[in-house]
Design a protein around this motif. Sequence first.
Motif, mmCIF file in Angstrom:
data_model
loop_
_atom_site.group_PDB
_atom_site.id
_atom_site.type_symbol
_atom_site.label_atom_id
_atom_site.label_comp_id
_atom_site.label_asym_id
_atom_site.label_seq_id
_atom_site.Cartn_x
_atom_site.Cartn_y
_atom_site.Cartn_z
ATOM 1 N N ASN A 136 0.829 -1.214 0.000
ATOM 2 C CA ASN A 136 0.000 0.000 0.000
ATOM 3 C C ASN A 136 0.861 1.262 0.000
ATOM 4 O OD1 ASN A 136 -2.601 -1.113 -0.063
ATOM 5 N ND2 ASN A 136 -2.484 -1.614 2.103
ATOM 6 N N LEU A 137 1.917 1.263 0.784
ATOM 7 C CA LEU A 137 2.763 2.457 0.868
ATOM 8 C C LEU A 137 3.394 2.810 -0.480
ATOM 9 C CD1 LEU A 137 4.612 2.033 4.297
ATOM 10 C CD2 LEU A 137 3.063 3.878 3.669
ATOM 11 N N VAL A 138 3.734 1.803 -1.279
ATOM 12 C CA VAL A 138 4.366 2.105 -2.571
ATOM 13 C C VAL A 138 3.330 2.262 -3.695
ATOM 14 C CG1 VAL A 138 6.539 0.969 -1.915
ATOM 15 C CG2 VAL A 138 4.831 -0.317 -3.229
ATOM 16 N N GLY A 139 2.046 2.228 -3.336
ATOM 17 C CA GLY A 139 1.009 2.458 -4.349
ATOM 18 C C GLY A 139 0.580 1.215 -5.099
ATOM 19 N N GLY A 140 1.058 0.048 -4.646
ATOM 20 C CA GLY A 140 0.621 -1.209 -5.273
ATOM 21 C C GLY A 140 -0.763 -1.600 -4.778
ATOM 22 N N ILE A 141 -1.320 -2.625 -5.410
ATOM 23 C CA ILE A 141 -2.656 -3.094 -5.014
ATOM 24 C C ILE A 141 -2.509 -4.501 -4.422
ATOM 25 C CG2 ILE A 141 -4.936 -3.755 -5.884
ATOM 26 C CD1 ILE A 141 -4.405 -1.509 -8.031
ATOM 27 N N VAL A 142 -2.977 -4.637 -3.179
ATOM 28 C CA VAL A 142 -2.849 -5.917 -2.486
ATOM 29 C C VAL A 142 -3.880 -6.895 -3.033
ATOM 30 C CG1 VAL A 142 -3.082 -7.081 -0.248
ATOM 31 C CG2 VAL A 142 -2.019 -4.798 -0.378
#
Length: 387
Positions: A136-142
């Motif tokens: 989440n912090l790097v803007g990815g989608i879990v």
Amino acid sequence: MIVKPADRTGKVQEYYFSQKLAQIDRMRREGADIINLGIGSPDQPPSENTIAALVSEARKPNSHGYQSYTGIAALRMAFSEWYKKYFHVELNPDNEILLLMGSKEGIMHISMAFVNPGDEVLVPDPGYPTYASVTNLVGGIVKKYDLLEKNGWFPDLDAIEQSDLSRVKMMWINYPHMPSGTPGSFALFEKLIAFSQKHRILLCNDNPYSFILNKKYLSLLQVDGSMETALELNSLSKSHNMAGWRIGMVAGHNEYIKEVLKVKSNMDSGMFLGMQMAAVEALNNPESWYDTVNAIYIERRKIVEKIMDVLGCRFDKSQVGLFVWGRIPDKIPGCENYVEEILNMAHVFITPGFIFGNNGERYIRISLCANEKRLAEAKERLIKMMG
Ligand SMILES: Cc1ncc(COP(=O)(O)O)c(C=O)c1O
């Protein structure tokens, strides 16, 4: 607050344990004798020679400067020899190993190096919460994937393949698995490597628990062809009783390591030489040193298993690692309130499984990082509480 924080802080919360330890601290200040069976921070010391090396290096006047960004050559060599001796994996110490301050920071560096905003990342549920929060912090989608007791806590790759994987860039695995204590298997690693190659996914195994109550040392990098798509994190935190030292590493293909180094070398400036020289000593401990440490965990686990019995929890006796993971009785509505009740009534803190994901809802996790006297005391309090 006059100044607004960055949007990314809205996507994560303060780490559960950070809040919980503050609550335990407050209770202790008010006079409560809390037995903390929550965190996996080994309470035994590192080997004598490890500490001696730190002290002797610290006394030298020329030990105190910046060190290499990749870690000193002697420590990369020691990690390489350790991997060869226990995992039968050959790693070039010059470019296939990068020193880290624990494997936790590696999760951030690897994600920064490989995950673009909008990329999907496969994260185990239940699993170590940092995989999701860093994504989440790097803007990815879990994109959570299920680990279920009925599948032996192994991923169901067929089920995962039924979803759209076109945007998946990375997958986190962690065997021996925390929190379920599942040891993993070579056959599983082979399947996972084939899966990662087929879908062009970077597969990362977080492997800090191999030496705890486990003799079958498995590495993802044992699989032929794994270097094309895989990375592995390892750490001295649990295996060498050095959690506070913050020493770990990431291993893999030099092209991947180079990308991680781009991130890391812009964030810190190497690690104190004394700690690195001490880590070399730790990695050279004889194999019997692990047996000595584990002999203590074996005795503790017997008491923790009794605690699970007292609480009416079902658990698998073949678990490995620093914890025992147990299923709470059906009549208990959920683990969060249950754990809160135990903390308030018996002053014993146990980790609720929900913090590892939805599939942890019906479970609790008890740490082996407390001495036998404290564990026995916890058991007595719980017997009393259960009436
Ligand atoms: C699965 C898992 N990965 C990583 C870590 C962090 O390890 P380190 O101390 O090496 O950063 C932990 C610690 O609890 C863990 O359980």
